[in-house]
Design a protein around this motif. Structure first.
Motif, PDB file in Angstrom:
ATOM      1  N   ILE A 284       7.265  -7.133   9.786  1.00 67.00           N
ATOM      2  CA  ILE A 284       6.585  -8.420   9.592  1.00 67.00           C
ATOM      3  C   ILE A 284       5.781  -8.507   8.303  1.00 67.00           C
ATOM      4  N   ALA A 285       5.431  -7.380   7.721  1.00 70.70           N
ATOM      5  CA  ALA A 285       4.616  -7.369   6.505  1.00 70.70           C
ATOM      6  C   ALA A 285       4.760  -5.997   5.874  1.00 70.70           C
ATOM      7  N   GLN A 286       4.053  -5.814   4.766  1.00 79.39           N
ATOM      8  CA  GLN A 286       4.030  -4.493   4.157  1.00 79.39           C
ATOM      9  C   GLN A 286       2.596  -4.134   3.809  1.00 79.39           C
ATOM     10  N   ILE A 287       2.334  -2.845   3.796  1.00 81.90           N
ATOM     11  CA  ILE A 287       1.001  -2.383   3.431  1.00 81.90           C
ATOM     12  C   ILE A 287       1.086  -1.583   2.139  1.00 81.90           C
ATOM     13  N   VAL A 288       0.072  -1.777   1.303  1.00 86.78           N
ATOM     14  CA  VAL A 288      -0.045  -1.051   0.045  1.00 86.78           C
ATOM     15  C   VAL A 288      -1.390  -0.344   0.058  1.00 86.78           C
TER      16      VAL A 288
ATOM     17  N   THR B 202      12.611   2.259   0.576  1.00 87.65           N
ATOM     18  CA  THR B 202      13.357   2.785  -0.569  1.00 87.65           C
ATOM     19  C   THR B 202      12.471   3.776  -1.315  1.00 87.65           C
ATOM     20  N   ALA B 203      13.081   4.585  -2.162  1.00 85.53           N
ATOM     21  CA  ALA B 203      12.343   5.612  -2.891  1.00 85.53           C
ATOM     22  C   ALA B 203      11.292   5.016  -3.830  1.00 85.53           C
ATOM     23  N   GLY B 204      11.522   3.832  -4.355  1.00 86.12           N
ATOM     24  CA  GLY B 204      10.595   3.220  -5.298  1.00 86.12           C
ATOM     25  C   GLY B 204       9.673   2.179  -4.691  1.00 86.12           C
ATOM     26  N   ALA B 205       9.681   2.039  -3.373  1.00 85.35           N
ATOM     27  CA  ALA B 205       8.879   0.998  -2.724  1.00 85.35           C
ATOM     28  C   ALA B 205       7.384   1.275  -2.865  1.00 85.35           C
ATOM     29  N   ALA B 206       6.629   0.249  -3.250  1.00 83.27           N
ATOM     30  CA  ALA B 206       5.173   0.353  -3.327  1.00 83.27           C
ATOM     31  C   ALA B 206       4.534   0.074  -1.972  1.00 83.27           C
ATOM     32  N   GLY B 207       5.206  -0.733  -1.152  1.00 85.11           N
ATOM     33  CA  GLY B 207       4.684  -1.112   0.146  1.00 85.11           C
ATOM     34  C   GLY B 207       5.466  -0.480   1.276  1.00 85.11           C
ATOM     35  N   ALA B 208       4.754  -0.095   2.320  1.00 93.45           N
ATOM     36  CA  ALA B 208       5.383   0.433   3.535  1.00 93.45           C
ATOM     37  C   ALA B 208       5.469  -0.701   4.546  1.00 93.45           C
ATOM     38  N   ASP B 209       6.631  -0.901   5.121  1.00 96.14           N
ATOM     39  CA  ASP B 209       6.821  -1.969   6.097  1.00 96.14           C
ATOM     40  C   ASP B 209       6.106  -1.639   7.393  1.00 96.14           C
ATOM     41  N   ILE B 210       5.454  -2.663   7.970  1.00101.77           N
ATOM     42  CA  ILE B 210       4.834  -2.525   9.281  1.00101.77           C
ATOM     43  C   ILE B 210       5.499  -3.497  10.240  1.00101.77           C
ATOM     44  N   ARG B 211       5.462  -3.143  11.505  1.00106.82           N
ATOM     45  CA  ARG B 211       6.238  -3.851  12.516  1.00106.82           C
ATOM     46  C   ARG B 211       5.373  -4.462  13.611  1.00106.82           C
ATOM     47  N   ALA B 212       5.899  -5.505  14.202  1.00111.88           N
ATOM     48  CA  ALA B 212       5.243  -6.139  15.350  1.00111.88           C
ATOM     49  C   ALA B 212       5.369  -5.220  16.556  1.00111.88           C
TER      50      ALA B 212
ATOM     51  N   ALA C 227       5.227 -21.327   6.984  1.00114.95           N
ATOM     52  CA  ALA C 227       5.175 -22.403   5.988  1.00114.95           C
ATOM     53  C   ALA C 227       6.536 -23.064   5.829  1.00114.95           C
ATOM     54  N   GLY C 228       7.475 -22.679   6.665  1.00116.44           N
ATOM     55  CA  GLY C 228       8.820 -23.233   6.606  1.00116.44           C
ATOM     56  C   GLY C 228       8.941 -24.525   7.402  1.00116.44           C
ATOM     57  N   THR C 229      10.175 -24.988   7.516  1.00114.05           N
ATOM     58  CA  THR C 229      10.446 -26.256   8.206  1.00114.05           C
ATOM     59  C   THR C 229      11.069 -26.065   9.580  1.00114.05           C
ATOM     60  N   GLU C 230      11.394 -24.837   9.935  1.00115.43           N
ATOM     61  CA  GLU C 230      12.018 -24.536  11.226  1.00115.43           C
ATOM     62  C   GLU C 230      11.163 -23.548  12.003  1.00115.43           C
ATOM     63  N   PRO C 231      11.192 -23.601  13.333  1.00109.77           N
ATOM     64  CA  PRO C 231      10.485 -22.588  14.126  1.00109.77           C
ATOM     65  C   PRO C 231      11.013 -21.187  13.791  1.00109.77           C
ATOM     66  N   PHE C 232      10.150 -20.193  13.916  1.00109.31           N
ATOM     67  CA  PHE C 232      10.528 -18.806  13.643  1.00109.31           C
ATOM     68  C   PHE C 232      10.031 -17.950  14.790  1.00109.31           C
ATOM     69  N   THR C 233      10.905 -17.088  15.286  1.00110.06           N
ATOM     70  CA  THR C 233      10.548 -16.197  16.389  1.00110.06           C
ATOM     71  C   THR C 233      10.286 -14.799  15.850  1.00110.06           C
ATOM     72  N   VAL C 234       9.073 -14.294  16.101  1.00105.76           N
ATOM     73  CA  VAL C 234       8.711 -12.925  15.751  1.00105.76           C
ATOM     74  C   VAL C 234       9.160 -12.042  16.901  1.00105.76           C
ATOM     75  N   LEU C 235       9.994 -11.075  16.606  1.00106.96           N
ATOM     76  CA  LEU C 235      10.554 -10.192  17.621  1.00106.96           C
ATOM     77  C   LEU C 235       9.794  -8.870  17.676  1.00106.96           C
ATOM     78  N   HIS C 236       9.733  -8.298  18.847  1.00108.92           N
ATOM     79  CA  HIS C 236       9.129  -6.983  19.045  1.00108.92           C
ATOM     80  C   HIS C 236       9.854  -5.957  18.174  1.00108.92           C
ATOM     81  N   GLY C 237       9.098  -5.180  17.415  1.00110.00           N
ATOM     82  CA  GLY C 237       9.669  -4.130  16.567  1.00110.00           C
ATOM     83  C   GLY C 237      10.113  -4.610  15.198  1.00110.00           C
ATOM     84  N   GLU C 238      10.052  -5.923  14.961  1.00110.35           N
ATOM     85  CA  GLU C 238      10.509  -6.487  13.682  1.00110.35           C
ATOM     86  C   GLU C 238       9.521  -6.169  12.557  1.00110.35           C
TER      87      GLU C 238
END
Length: 151
Positions: A116-120, A23-33, A103-114
């Protein structure tokens, strides 16, 4: 604007988008797996894994890149970064990996291209450390954990 030069790792999928501000006001840039063989990684509850991004950064001296969790993944799935915020120093040139933890209670699958975090990108102020016999007092003084509110 600060220029961050990016090199893709050998074998990285070039179709995975570079870091981007959503978004135009985002402080962090999303990075992908950017996963080997365009696969996926299963994170069991309580597990953590180093997720490759396929990128290497050239950060200008005087700056750092902070890696932070994505709030949606944290709220909906309990996915966080155990060393948040992670710091990438300006003199590091190795592969950029993100330590994800479930830290959740269910398994989570990290997908290629998803996403996953943001960089500032942030300026760095360096300090000079000096040993002294006394330090200035404050109204708070030695009050520690929980001393300014509900414990």
């Amino acid at each position: 604007m600060v220029l961050i030069r990016i090199k893709r790792d050998e074998g990285a999928d070039i179709d995975v988008a570079l870091p981007s501000y959503e978004t135009a006001g985002a402080a962090g840039a999303d990075i992908r797996a950017n996963l080997p063989d365009r696969g996926e990684i299963l994170l069991a509850p309580g597990a953590r894994a180093l997720i490759p991004t396929g990128l290497r950064l050239e950060i200008p001296e005087g700056y750092e890149v902070q890696i932070r969790p994505r709030s949606g993944l944290a709220l909906k799935h309990g996915i966080t970064l155990p060393n948040s915020p992670g710091t990438i120093d300006s003199d590091y040139r190795g592969p950029l990996g993100v330590i994800l933890m479930n830290a959740g209670t269910e398994p989570f699958t990290v997908l290629h291209g998803e996403r996953i975090a943001q960089i500032v990108v942030a300026p760095v102020v360096r300090a000079v450390f000096e040993t002294v016999n006394t330090i200035a007092d404050t109204a708070r003084g030695t009050g520690g954990f929980g001393s300014t509110g509900r414990s």
